[in-house]
Structure formats: C-alpha cells, structure tokens
Design an enzyme around this catalytic site. Structure first.
Site, PDB file in Angstrom:
ATOM      1  N   LEU A   1       0.882  -1.175   0.066  1.00  0.00           N
ATOM      2  CA  LEU A   1      -0.094  -0.117   0.029  1.00  0.00           C
ATOM      3  C   LEU A   1       0.974   1.191   0.013  1.00  0.00           C
ATOM      4  O   LEU A   1       2.010   1.133   0.726  1.00  0.00           O
ATOM      5  CB  LEU A   1      -0.915   0.173   1.280  1.00  0.00           C
ATOM      6  CG  LEU A   1      -1.959  -1.054   1.384  1.00  0.00           C
ATOM      7  CD1 LEU A   1      -2.752  -0.591   2.763  1.00  0.00           C
ATOM      8  CD2 LEU A   1      -2.942  -0.958   0.289  1.00  0.00           C
ATOM      9  N   ASP A   2       0.449   2.366  -0.591  1.00  0.00           N
ATOM     10  CA  ASP A   2       1.178   3.469  -0.693  1.00  0.00           C
ATOM     11  C   ASP A   2       1.320   3.858   0.727  1.00  0.00           C
ATOM     12  O   ASP A   2       0.642   3.714   1.636  1.00  0.00           O
ATOM     13  CB  ASP A   2       0.308   4.644  -1.439  1.00  0.00           C
ATOM     14  CG  ASP A   2       0.612   4.484  -2.947  1.00  0.00           C
ATOM     15  OD1 ASP A   2       1.324   3.695  -3.275  1.00  0.00           O
ATOM     16  OD2 ASP A   2      -0.235   5.279  -3.496  1.00  0.00           O
ATOM     17  N   ARG A   3       2.373   4.645   0.950  1.00  0.00           N
ATOM     18  CA  ARG A   3       2.509   5.274   2.536  1.00  0.00           C
ATOM     19  C   ARG A   3       1.457   5.906   2.883  1.00  0.00           C
ATOM     20  O   ARG A   3       1.178   5.627   4.368  1.00  0.00           O
ATOM     21  CB  ARG A   3       3.930   6.111   2.433  1.00  0.00           C
ATOM     22  CG  ARG A   3       4.379   6.531   3.769  1.00  0.00           C
ATOM     23  CD  ARG A   3       5.519   7.167   3.700  1.00  0.00           C
ATOM     24  NE  ARG A   3       5.865   7.919   5.061  1.00  0.00           N
ATOM     25  CZ  ARG A   3       7.274   8.508   5.281  1.00  0.00           C
ATOM     26  NH1 ARG A   3       8.149   8.491   4.160  1.00  0.00           N
ATOM     27  NH2 ARG A   3       7.411   8.841   6.687  1.00  0.00           N
TER      28      ARG A   3
ATOM     29  N   ARG B   1      -5.137   6.590  -7.807  1.00  0.00           N
ATOM     30  CA  ARG B   1      -4.851   7.752  -7.690  1.00  0.00           C
ATOM     31  C   ARG B   1      -4.736   8.822  -8.868  1.00  0.00           C
ATOM     32  O   ARG B   1      -5.408   9.687  -9.211  1.00  0.00           O
ATOM     33  CB  ARG B   1      -3.692   8.462  -6.646  1.00  0.00           C
ATOM     34  CG  ARG B   1      -3.825   7.980  -5.354  1.00  0.00           C
ATOM     35  CD  ARG B   1      -2.467   7.698  -4.703  1.00  0.00           C
ATOM     36  NE  ARG B   1      -1.667   9.050  -4.436  1.00  0.00           N
ATOM     37  CZ  ARG B   1      -0.454   9.082  -3.967  1.00  0.00           C
ATOM     38  NH1 ARG B   1       0.329   8.162  -3.478  1.00  0.00           N
ATOM     39  NH2 ARG B   1      -0.062  10.280  -3.938  1.00  0.00           N
TER      40      ARG B   1
END
Length: 320
Positions: A145-147, A247
């Site tokens: 997962l993205d930060r 995104r």
C-alpha cells in the site's frame, strides 16, 4: 530456518525448515547474507564454498526440507545495528492487527507509515512486525500500500501461504476494494477506467506515474457510495495492481482524490484541509479471497480512522 544473523568470520550450518522448500539456493543466500553483493554470493557458489548435505550445488538448486546448508565465512560490509522501532509505533501496529492465524496476519495499516524500509526510511511495517513477532521467521508482505494509504494489508506468516496468495493475485483471485473522497461529480454512478500507466522516476528518485500508451494495462472500477455536494465518496475496485493506480485514474477522470499532494488539486486540498483533512483520503477497506482448499471466502474489512469518519459527518451536516 534455524539460524542466527550471519557473522563474517564463522562458518554457518543451517537446517532448512518447512516453508523454505522450493526456494533457489542463490535467492536464499542473497536474502540470508543481507548487505553482501550478489556477485560475491555467485562467486562462493561457483567455487563450491556453499555446500548442501556436504555436496557442491549449482545456483539453481532448490532447497528441500531437512537440507543442511553450509555457508562459508564472508566479508560483510560493517553494518550498523538495524534500527529499533519506537515502542509507541509497535503498540499502534499491535492494536491495528485485524486478524491473525497460522498462515496470515491482516493489518489495518495506519496512514503515514511505509510498508517497508528503504529510500531513506530505516523501517516500515514489515520490519516493525518482525520486531513485534521475533518468533515468526517467515513474515513477508503479500502486497503493498502507498505510505499515505490506510487499510487492509496482508502479511504472510509462511512461505507456502505467500506463494498461494501470489498465485491468487496473478489470477485476479483477490478482490481489493478501496474507498476514496474525490472532488467533483460524475454523471453516472459506475465507471470503468481502462488506461495504461507508465512509471517514471524523477531526478530526486521520486516516483511519478502517468497515463501513457507505452505503459502497462491498468483497470479500475469506480462506483459512487455517496454524493456530498461538490464531493463524492467512491469505491474503487482494482482489476490490476499498478503503482498509484487509483490516484492516477481518479485524477484522469477530473475528480482527484482529496489530500493527494502528487496527483491532486491544490485548491481543493486547501479547502478540505480547512474542514479537517490532514492526509490522503484513500483507504483499503475490504479484501476477499478464497484459499484453494476452502469452501468459503475469507473477508477482511478495515474501519476508517475516526478523523475520516468525523470529516464525512461534518460534510453531511453542511448539506442539511
């Protein structure tokens, strides 16, 4: 694998435990001798300095349970002790565990924590969990997962579970659904975005993803959960798993995710910040899959953090 950390001047004899069978000896050594150049790993294999059951083996040899692996002394770069993770962060992660059994750990990852160390970070979720569960010697991330994204993160506790979950992922056998707050409105309640994405690295090492015909096929299914005036709470289902996919696809539709500093709308971000949003509003809400031998699905759901729920309630109140 029963072993302690490698010491540069000592021969190590390792006993291969269940879960490591099938792994190539070169990949095993690269992982075991962290910090040693790959060229050195292949050199000691070629010279016959690595032995399995007292015999020479090739780099392509696959480990079997019960194998005795002799690892010769190697000159390792002097490395600082790995960073100890702050106990408050460990407590946060312990509290964020949604589910755990013999094969699997499911975390509701907090926003702002990377899934693994690197690129200037001493540690991430996986390093912290290894410190939290020292007896679990096979902990590995199943996906990323993205930060700044929160929500469901799968961590395998056995190599066999990791392999099975990766097979499921390759065959679209893991249903991942995210929720996001976006600026703008669509005419329809359901949209499928199928545009290729290309990963680029900027000079500073920052990764940026763009819609580009040379990129990889990327498919996201969006549906509207709730219309909140000039904002929408939407669900996104990933049919491919590209970096920053949701995104970039949301921004491509002209409805960027709020709190997104990289692909978002700075005016919208400023406006929503005043309502109390301090992070990217993207959350991995549910994961669903079925183990090959099982009769029913495993379903995991991660609740939104209270600050995001409070923000939605403030927005609903404004509409009334």
């Amino acid at each position: 694998m029963s072993h302690s950390q490698p010491i540069s001047h000592a021969v190590h004899i390792l006993n291969v435990e269940p879960g490591y069978e099938g792994q190539r000896i070169d990949n095993f050594l690269i992982n075991y001798l962290k910090g040693v150049p790959k060229s050195l790993v292949y050199r000691i294999l070629r010279r016959g300095e690595v032995r399995v059951n007292k015999g020479r083996i090739k780099a392509s040899y696959r480990l079997q349970v019960g194998d005795q692996v002799r690892v010769p002394p190697v000159r390792m770069a002097d490395k600082a002790e790995p960073s100890r993770v702050d106990s408050r962060l460990l407590d946060r992660l312990e509290a964020a565990i949604l589910y755990e059994d013999k094969r699997l750990l499911v975390l509701n990852k907090p926003s702002g924590i990377a899934v693994h160390g690197g690129s200037g970070l001493n540690f991430g979720v996986i390093e912290a969990l290894r410190q939290l569960r020292p007896e679990e010697r096979q902990l590995e991330l199943v996906h990323r997962l993205d930060r700044d994204t929160s929500g469901c993160l799968l961590i395998a506790k056995r190599r066999s579970a990791l392999r099975r979950l990766h097979e499921l992922m390759r065959g679209n056998g893991i249903d991942k659904r995210y929720i996001a707050l976006v600026k703008g409105n669509w005419h329809r309640d359901r949209l499928e975005v199928n545009v290729p994405l290309l990963k680029n690295t900027l000079q500073g090492g920052e990764r940026i993803v763009t819609v580009d015909p040379r990129g990889k096929e990327s498919v996201t299914r969006f549906s509207v959960r709730e219309r909140l005036g000039e904002w929408m709470l939407v669900e996104a289902r990933l049919l491919t798993g590209r970096t920053h996919q949701i995104r970039v696809h949301a921004a491509h539709l002209g409805t960027p995710i709020l709190g997104d500093d990289k692909y978002g709308d700075s005016a919208a971000n400023k406006e929503i910040k005043e309502l109390g949003l301090k992070r990217l509003f993207l959350h991995a809400e549910t994961l669903r899959f079925r183990w090959p031998e099982a009769k029913q699905d495993e379903v995991f759901k991660a609740a939104l953090e209270p600050s995001l729920e409070q923000l939605l309630n403030r927005m609903r109140a404004q509409l009334n």
